[in-house]
Design an enzyme around this catalytic site. Structure first.
Site, PDB file in Angstrom:
ATOM      1  CE  LYS A  33      -2.449   7.088  -1.724  1.00 23.47           C
ATOM      2  NZ  LYS A  33      -3.783   7.560  -2.501  1.00 23.47           N
ATOM      3  CE1 TYR A  74      -3.195   2.922   0.418  1.00 24.95           C
ATOM      4  CE2 TYR A  74      -2.011   3.227   2.406  1.00 24.95           C
ATOM      5  CZ  TYR A  74      -3.044   3.716   1.484  1.00 24.95           C
ATOM      6  OH  TYR A  74      -3.652   4.964   1.501  1.00 24.95           O
TER       7      TYR A  74
END
Length: 369
Positions: free
Chosen positions: A163, A159
């Site tokens: 990002k 994750y």
């Protein structure tokens, strides 16, 4: 003639407009952006509350679509003046595969950028995350840092890695020529841990506490501090950036801003108790129930089980090496860059943010009975 010159003329597109943050951005735009003619809400799953927004003076257009499908993104962007790209897969528990997280967060963001370039849309605001910076897996503290504070960002989890990649794409796209020859102006916002009405993890903790007889057990030392930010203030910063980006392109283009308000610095658990406490839950223990070395062992065991079981079933516990490192690492931001560059001040005080969140939790309590 003067009246027609002042008539609302802007078309905004909010990707992920039915998500936790996206809904607040959509509602904030309708309240606080007087130049709005049309608001497009793009999401994979459209929510019923969109219907009630269609009765106002602004045209609200619901578009069911997937950011991983370039042609669907391009169709939604066509004719828009501003894109606020909040769509993303937030997953720190391993519910989705690394491939899916990359496809949504990185390829999806690339699709949004390319659509802006093809369709001549000049203004792009991206919802990034503080997790682009940290806390890192080594547990290095970040104490009242700002956007220029040196910090070793170590990304092993899919994750934050996704990002970070997506944010880089957005910032590097600043200045690209869009259809018609003008430059694309981009910037990224990095909220700290968001809380407020609709926050899924707060909902999970509340129900977990109810199952345990109104108790939650301390797992994190109270000395660990985190910066948290109210969702309404995050939405407000997005609206403010979108409004100022064209006029201040030379200053704001290609920039990143931490998004924080004046919520108190506390551990995740102590902060959550600001809302869960008034709703009947209590946090048991002045120090963690389990020693840290045992939590490290359990987190590693959970990660191993998740890997072994993935072909057969989804095992996604709250505790894994990444969530343990984040929860146990002080990470607080203190930034006035947003205030300096575009006049950001929190729209909601801590007292109002707290009250609104408590009322939402109490509403969950009432609906559960």
């Amino acid at each position: 003639m003067a009246e027609s010159a002042e008539a609302p003329k802007l078309v905004y597109l909010v990707t992920g407009g039915c998500g936790f943050l996206g809904e607040h951005v959509v509602r904030m735009l309708l309240e606080r952006e007087p130049r709005l003619r049309e608001l497009r809400v793009f999401d994979l799953h459209l929510s019923p509350w969109l219907e009630e927004l269609k009765t106002g003076p602004v045209q609200v257009t619901a578009i069911q679509g997937d950011v991983t499908q370039a042609h669907e993104v391009a169709a939604a962007v066509s004719g828009a003046h501003v894109v606020i790209h909040t769509a993303g897969l937030v997953d720190v528990f391993g519910r989705a595969s690394p491939e899916t997280i990359h496809k949504v967060n990185v390829q999806g963001t690339q699709n949004v950028i390319e659509a802006c370039v093809q369709m001549g849309t000049r203004l792009l605001v991206y919802t990034s995350s503080m997790e682009v910076v940290g806390p890192n897996i080594k547990g290095h503290p970040f104490y009242r840092g700002n956007e220029d504070t040196p910090y070793e960002a170590v990304h092993k989890h899919p994750y934050p890695h996704s990002k970070a990649q997506a944010e880089r794409l957005v910032l590097e796209a600043n200045g690209r020529k869009v259809h018609g020859g003008l430059p694309l102006v981009t910037c990224a916002l990095r909220p700290t841990g968001i809380y407020g009405e609709g926050h899924q993890i707060m909902r999970d903790f509340y129900h977990q506490g109810l199952r345990l007889g109104g108790r939650l057990f301390r797992a994190i030392p109270a000395s660990v501090e985190h910066g948290r930010v109210y969702v309404g203030n995050v939405a407000w910063m997005h609206v403010l950036v979108a409004r100022e980006l064209e006029q201040r392109a030379a200053l704001m283009g290609g920039q990143v801003y931490f998004c924080y308000d004046k919520s108190p610095y506390k551990s995740y658990e102590d902060f959550n108790m600001e809302f869960l406490g008034p709703c009947g839950l209590r946090l048991v223990g002045t120090r963690p129930l389990l020693p840290y070395w045992l939590l490290v062992l359990l987190a590693a065991l959970n990660a191993l089980l998740q890997w072994l079981l993935r072909p057969l079933l989804l095992y996604a516990p709250l505790l894994n090496p990444y969530t343990l490192a984040v929860a146990n690492t002080t990470f607080t931001v203190s930034t006035n860059k947003a205030q300096r560059h575009f006049g950001y001040e929190p729209l909601f005080s801590w007292e109002e943010s707290r009250t609104r969140t408590i009322l939402w939790v109490q509403g969950m309590e009432a609906s559960a009975q």
